[in-house]
Design a protein around this motif. Structure first.
Motif: not given
Length: 84
Positions: A41-57, A73-80
């Motif tokens: 997930g973090l690898e993807h965030l480094e290289g791609e635009r993401v508007d929202c992250v949905v994650s299991e616990y 820490a990388a982007d406080q504006s991305v909804p999670f």
């Protein structure tokens, strides 16, 4: 003017479930990328635009809260969205 699809990163340790959810979200008009761990997930965030992250616990290499903190820490504006 046509709008770009909303880019969602869906992080789920069970790849079959991730694919199923991605297909449903895709039919709703969202563009979904799946990952099966915090690391991918973090690898993807480094290289791609993401508007929202949905994650299991419960992830194989950490938990959703630690993942959320890393995303923040990388982007406080991305909804999670954290699912349990």
């Amino acid at each position: 003017m046509e709008r770009d699809a909303i880019e969602v990163l869906y992080v789920e340790s069970e790849s079959a479930l991730a694919e199923t959810v991605a297909a449903v979200l895709d039919r709703a008009g969202l563009s979904v990328t799946t990952a099966t761990s915090v690391a991918t997930g973090l690898e993807h965030l480094e290289g791609e635009r993401v508007d929202c992250v949905v994650s299991e616990y419960d992830l194989p290499d950490g938990d959703g809260i630690a993942f959320c903190e890393a995303v923040r820490a990388a982007d406080q504006s991305v909804p999670f969205v954290l699912s349990t």
